[in-house]
Design a protein around this motif. Structure first.
Motif, short mmCIF file in Angstrom:
data_model
loop_
_atom_site.label_atom_id
_atom_site.label_comp_id
_atom_site.label_asym_id
_atom_site.label_seq_id
_atom_site.Cartn_x
_atom_site.Cartn_y
_atom_site.Cartn_z
N ASP A 74 47.16 36.60 47.50
CA ASP A 74 47.60 35.79 48.45
C ASP A 74 47.02 34.33 48.08
O ASP A 74 47.26 33.45 48.97
N PHE A 75 46.07 34.22 47.32
CA PHE A 75 45.35 32.71 47.21
C PHE A 75 45.53 32.26 45.62
O PHE A 75 44.87 31.71 45.06
N GLY A 76 46.64 32.88 45.21
CA GLY A 76 46.84 32.49 43.35
C GLY A 76 46.19 33.45 42.58
O GLY A 76 45.38 33.91 42.94
N GLN A 77 46.20 32.88 41.40
CA GLN A 77 45.55 33.64 40.30
C GLN A 77 44.93 32.64 39.21
O GLN A 77 45.25 32.48 38.27
N PRO A 78 43.88 31.75 39.66
CA PRO A 78 43.45 30.94 38.98
C PRO A 78 42.47 31.43 37.75
O PRO A 78 42.30 30.63 36.66
N PHE A 79 42.40 32.57 37.67
CA PHE A 79 41.44 33.42 36.70
C PHE A 79 42.55 34.23 35.65
O PHE A 79 41.96 35.17 35.42
N ALA A 80 43.84 33.91 35.80
CA ALA A 80 44.90 34.64 34.94
C ALA A 80 44.49 34.66 33.58
O ALA A 80 44.06 33.39 32.97
N GLY A 81 44.41 36.02 32.96
CA GLY A 81 43.87 35.70 31.58
C GLY A 81 42.60 36.28 31.38
O GLY A 81 42.08 36.48 30.25
N PHE A 82 41.88 36.35 32.56
CA PHE A 82 40.46 37.03 32.43
C PHE A 82 40.64 38.29 31.66
O PHE A 82 41.34 39.37 32.28
N PRO A 83 39.83 38.76 30.63
CA PRO A 83 39.85 39.87 30.03
C PRO A 83 39.40 41.23 30.80
O PRO A 83 39.82 42.24 30.31
N LEU A 84 38.61 40.96 31.57
CA LEU A 84 38.05 42.27 32.44
C LEU A 84 38.80 42.37 33.68
O LEU A 84 39.73 41.53 34.09
N SER A 85 38.70 43.37 34.48
CA SER A 85 39.05 43.63 35.63
C SER A 85 38.99 42.42 36.56
O SER A 85 37.86 41.72 36.46
N ALA A 86 39.96 42.05 37.51
CA ALA A 86 40.04 41.10 38.60
C ALA A 86 38.63 41.03 39.66
O ALA A 86 38.41 40.46 40.16
N ALA A 87 38.51 42.39 39.67
CA ALA A 87 37.48 42.76 40.76
C ALA A 87 35.79 42.17 40.20
O ALA A 87 35.34 41.66 41.29
N LEU A 88 35.65 42.12 39.05
CA LEU A 88 34.39 41.50 38.47
C LEU A 88 34.10 39.91 38.88
O LEU A 88 33.37 39.45 38.71
N ILE A 89 35.33 39.34 39.15
CA ILE A 89 35.52 37.78 39.47
C ILE A 89 35.05 37.68 40.83
O ILE A 89 34.01 36.71 40.94
N ILE A 90 34.77 38.51 41.83
CA ILE A 90 34.45 38.20 43.01
C ILE A 90 33.25 39.16 43.70
O ILE A 90 32.57 39.00 44.66
N LEU A 91 33.23 40.29 42.92
CA LEU A 91 32.23 41.27 43.46
C LEU A 91 30.89 40.91 43.65
O LEU A 91 29.95 41.49 44.13
N ILE A 92 30.38 39.75 42.67
CA ILE A 92 29.21 39.35 42.64
C ILE A 92 28.66 38.98 43.88
O ILE A 92 27.48 38.89 44.11
N PHE A 93 29.40 38.42 44.65
CA PHE A 93 29.13 37.99 46.00
C PHE A 93 28.67 38.95 47.03
O PHE A 93 27.54 38.72 47.53
N PRO A 94 29.63 39.75 47.16
CA PRO A 94 29.14 40.74 48.29
C PRO A 94 28.20 41.68 47.68
O PRO A 94 27.30 42.08 48.45
N LEU A 95 28.11 41.94 46.33
CA LEU A 95 27.07 42.69 45.74
C LEU A 95 25.86 41.93 45.93
O LEU A 95 24.70 42.66 46.06
#
Length: 261
Positions: A74-95
C-alpha cells in the motif's frame, strides 16, 4: 580487585544461592518461549511467501516495500529487486525496539546469559561491566527505536483498518482475521505506549509538573500502563506471531477465514 558477588563489602557466602523456591522456572520458561519465537520468526521472515491473504497482511511483512504479491503493497515498492525476503527490509525496526526494551533486556539477560539467572542467585561470570562497553552499550539507542516503533504501530493500525474491506476492496467486511488484527494492534499500542522511553518522552526533563498539566497527565497515564509493560510485551509477542500464522494458513489454503459479515 574482585567484583560482583565476590567483591569487598558483599557477604562471604560460597553457595550459589540460599533460595529454596523453584527460581529457575521463570528463566527456563523465558528461554524456551523466546527460542521458539526466534525460530518461528526467522523462518517466516526468510520465507518470503504466504504473507498476504486479502484483505489481511502479516505484521511481519508490513509495510511490504520489496517485491510484494499483488495487493500487499500500500506504500509502493521502493525496494523492488531486493534479493532477499521483503520482511527483512522493515523487521529491523520492531525487532530492534524489542531487543533493546528494558523488560526484554532483563528477560533475556537472565534466561540466555544467566546475568544473573534470578534475584539473589549468583551469576557464573567473573566480571561484569554492565552496558558500558560494546556491544551492550548499543542498548542505549532504545529511545530511537521507540520512535520507529510508533511509525510501525501506525502502519499496522492502517492495515487493521484495511482489514474491514473484502477481496474486492469494498468496505463492510469483518472476519476472524479482522478481529485478530484488532486485538493485535491494541496490544501493540499498549506495549509501545507503556514503554519507559514513552514515559520519559511525555514527562521527562520537567522541573515542575504544575507548570505542565497536560504533560503531567500524559506522564501519569503512561506510568500506570508502565506497571504492566512486561505483560503487554508478552501478549503482543504472541499476538503478532498468531496473526502471522493465521495469515500464513489462509494464504496457503489450509484454512478459510471465518466471516461474520
Amino acid at each position: 580487585m574482585s567484583t560482583g558477588v565476590t567483591g569487598p563489602g558483599r557477604a562471604a557466602i560460597e553457595a550459589r544461592t540460599l533460595r529454596t523456591d523453584r527460581w529457575w522456572i521463570s528463566p527456563l520458561v523465558t528461554f524456551v518461549v523466546f527460542s521458539a519465537f526466534v525460530v518461528y520468526a526467522t523462518w517466516r521472515a526468510f520465507a518470503g511467501a504466504y504473507y498476504y491473504a486479502s484483505p489481511y497482511l502479516s505484521p511481519f511483512y508490513s509495510p511490504c516495500l520489496g517485491d510484494c504479491v499483488e495487493g500487499a503493497s500500500d506504500f509502493g515498492q521502493p525496494f523492488a529487486g531486493f534479493p532477499l525476503s521483503a520482511a527483512l527490509i522493515i523487521l529491523i525496526f520492531p525487532l530492534g525496539f524489542r531487543m533493546t526494551c528494558y523488560y526484554y533486556r532483563k528477560a533475556y539477560y537472565r534466561a540466555f546469559w544467566l546475568s544473573p539467572p534470578a534475584c539473589a542467585v549468583a551469576e557464573p561470570h567473573a566480571k561484569y561491566s554492565g552496558e558500558t562497553r560494546f556491544p551492550l552499550i548499543l542498548q542505549n539507542i532504545h529511545r530511537y527505536f521507540w520512535y520507529a516503533a510508533i511509525v510501525v504501530a501506525l502502519i499496522l493500525s492502517y492495515d487493521t483498518v484495511l482489514a474491514f474491506r473484502n477481496e474486492e476492496r469494498e468496505w463492510g467486511h469483518m472476519g476472524l482475521g479482522t478481529v485478530l488484527m484488532l486485538v493485535n494492534i491494541v496490544f501493540i499500542w499498549l506495549y509501545t505506549l507503556s514503554c519507559h522511553s514513552c514515559r520519559h518522552a511525555v514527562g521527562g526533563r520537567l522541573r515542575h509538573f504544575s507548570k505542565h498539566p497536560v504533560r503531567y497527565q500524559l506522564w501519569t497515564w503512561v506510568s500506570k500502563m508502565n506497571a504492566h509493560h512486561a505483560r503487554y510485551a508478552w501478549i503482543s509477542l504472541f499476538s503478532v506471531a498468531f496473526v502471522d500464522l493465521y495469515v500464513y494458513l489462509l494464504a496457503k489454503g489450509t484454512i478459510t477465514d471465518l466471516r461474520f459479515f
